[in-house]
Design a protein around this motif. Structure first.
Motif, short mmCIF file in Angstrom:
data_model
loop_
_atom_site.label_atom_id
_atom_site.label_comp_id
_atom_site.label_asym_id
_atom_site.label_seq_id
_atom_site.Cartn_x
_atom_site.Cartn_y
_atom_site.Cartn_z
N ASN A 31 0.83 -1.21 0.00
CA ASN A 31 0.00 0.00 0.00
C ASN A 31 0.86 1.26 0.00
O ASN A 31 0.55 2.25 -0.68
CB ASN A 31 -0.93 0.01 1.22
N ILE A 32 1.96 1.22 0.78
CA ILE A 32 2.86 2.37 0.83
C ILE A 32 3.51 2.60 -0.53
O ILE A 32 3.58 3.74 -1.02
CB ILE A 32 3.93 2.17 1.92
N ARG A 33 3.98 1.52 -1.14
CA ARG A 33 4.60 1.64 -2.47
C ARG A 33 3.64 2.26 -3.46
O ARG A 33 4.00 3.17 -4.22
CB ARG A 33 5.04 0.27 -2.98
N GLU A 34 2.42 1.78 -3.49
CA GLU A 34 1.44 2.26 -4.46
C GLU A 34 1.08 3.72 -4.19
O GLU A 34 0.94 4.53 -5.13
CB GLU A 34 0.19 1.39 -4.42
N ARG A 35 0.98 4.08 -2.92
CA ARG A 35 0.63 5.46 -2.57
C ARG A 35 1.75 6.42 -2.99
O ARG A 35 1.48 7.49 -3.55
CB ARG A 35 0.40 5.56 -1.06
N VAL A 36 3.00 6.04 -2.75
CA VAL A 36 4.12 6.88 -3.13
C VAL A 36 4.23 6.97 -4.65
O VAL A 36 4.46 8.04 -5.22
CB VAL A 36 5.44 6.35 -2.53
N PHE A 37 4.05 5.83 -5.33
CA PHE A 37 4.12 5.82 -6.79
C PHE A 37 3.08 6.76 -7.39
O PHE A 37 3.38 7.58 -8.27
CB PHE A 37 3.90 4.40 -7.31
N GLN A 38 1.85 6.66 -6.92
CA GLN A 38 0.78 7.51 -7.45
C GLN A 38 1.05 8.98 -7.13
O GLN A 38 0.75 9.87 -7.95
CB GLN A 38 -0.57 7.08 -6.86
N SER A 39 1.64 9.25 -5.97
CA SER A 39 1.96 10.63 -5.61
C SER A 39 3.02 11.21 -6.55
O SER A 39 2.92 12.37 -6.98
CB SER A 39 2.46 10.70 -4.17
N LEU A 40 4.04 10.41 -6.88
CA LEU A 40 5.08 10.89 -7.78
C LEU A 40 4.52 11.20 -9.16
O LEU A 40 4.93 12.18 -9.81
CB LEU A 40 6.20 9.85 -7.89
N THR A 41 3.59 10.38 -9.63
CA THR A 41 3.02 10.63 -10.96
C THR A 41 2.16 11.89 -10.97
O THR A 41 1.92 12.46 -12.05
CB THR A 41 2.17 9.43 -11.43
N ASP A 42 1.71 12.35 -9.82
CA ASP A 42 0.90 13.58 -9.76
C ASP A 42 1.75 14.84 -9.88
O ASP A 42 1.22 15.93 -10.15
CB ASP A 42 0.12 13.65 -8.44
#
Length: 220
Positions: A31-42
Motif C-alpha cells: 500500500n505504501i509503495r502504491e501510494r508513493v508511486f501515485q503521488s510521484l506521478t501527480d
C-alpha cells in the motif's frame, strides 16, 4: 489533513507498529509503495497546472513551519529520488551484461531529471538577466549515479561473457577481475562522452560565481 502516508503507515515505517503476521506487513508495504508511486506521478500535473499563487502559499507555509525553512524537506525529496534512481544502477547484472546492452540513460536518469526540471522551471520566470537554458549543465566533480560493488560485478559474470569479451580483445586474455574492470570502464566512458556532448550542445560557458562577484564589484 491527508498526507502521502497515513498515520498508521508512518508508525509502521518507524517501527512503532507491528502486525501479527507477515502477510499483513507485506500488504501494508505494498500500500505504501502504491501510494508513493501515485503521488510521484501527480507531480507532473502539479508542476504544470497548479496556480502560481497556490504553489507560493505551499512554500510559504513550508518555510514558516520548518526549522530549515524547507531546505531539509527539499533535501529529503532529492535524496529519495537519487536513491530511487541509483537502486536501478547498482544491480550487478546491468554491468555484467556489457556496455552494448547497458543503457547509458539508466545511469544518467537522475542527472537528466535534475537538469531538465531546472530548465523547465527557469523557463517560467523569464529572467531578464539570462535566456532560459536549452540545456542545464552541471559540474562533473561528482557522479550523480552509483555503480554496483566490484565483487558483485565479478560474481555476476558468466563464463560465456568472459569468452565473448576476450574474443573482442586484441591483447592477452583477461581474468574475472580484468573483465569486470573493462566493463565498468567502458560504461563510464560512454557516460562521460554523453555528458561532454551535452556540455558542448549547451554552447554556453559555465558561469563562475567569482565572475559574478567581480561584475558586481565593478558596479560599485
Amino acid at each position: 489533513m491527508n498526507r502521502i502516508l497515513t498515520k498508521t503507515e508512518r508508525e509502521f515505517l518507524r517501527g512503532e507498529k507491528e502486525y501479527a503476521d507477515e502477510k499483513s506487513e507485506t500488504n501494508k508495504m505494498q500500500n505504501i509503495r502504491e501510494r508513493v508511486f501515485q503521488s510521484l506521478t501527480d507531480f507532473e500535473l502539479l508542476a504544470e497546472e497548479l496556480p502560481e499563487e497556490e504553489r507560493q502559499k505551499i512554500f510559504e507555509q513550508l518555510s514558516e513551519e520548518s526549522e530549515s525553512h524547507g531546505a531539509d524537506e527539499a533535501a529529503s525529496v532529492i535524496e529519495f529520488l537519487y536513491k530511487g534512481f541509483s537502486d536501478l544502477t547498482t544491480e550487478p547484472n546491468h554491468i555484467a551484461a556489457g556496455p552494448k546492452e547497458t543503457s547509458v540513460e539508466r545511469f544518467l536518469a537522475f542527472r537528466n531529471a535534475l537538469t531538465t526540471g531546472v530548465a523547465r522551471g527557469k523557463s517560467e520566470y523569464g529572467n531578464a538577466q539570462e535566456e532560459p537554458p536549452d540545456i542545464v549543465t552541471l559540474a562533473s566533480n561528482a557522479y550523480l549515479f552509483e555503480f554496483p560493488d566490484d565483487d558483485d560485478v565479478r560474481a555476476e559474470l558468466e563464463t560465456d561473457q568472459w569468452r565473448e569479451i576476450n574474443n573482442q580483445s586484441l591483447g592477452e586474455d583477461g581474468d574475472q577481475d580484468d573483465i569486470a574492470f573493462f566493463l565498468q570502464a567502458m560504461i563510464q566512458r560512454q557516460i562521460h562522452e554523453r555528458i561532454s556532448a551535452r556540455h558542448e550542445a549547451a554552447n554556453k560557458e559555465l558561469k563562475d560565481y567569482k565572475d559574478f562577484e567581480r561584475d558586481a564589484a565593478n558596479m560599485n
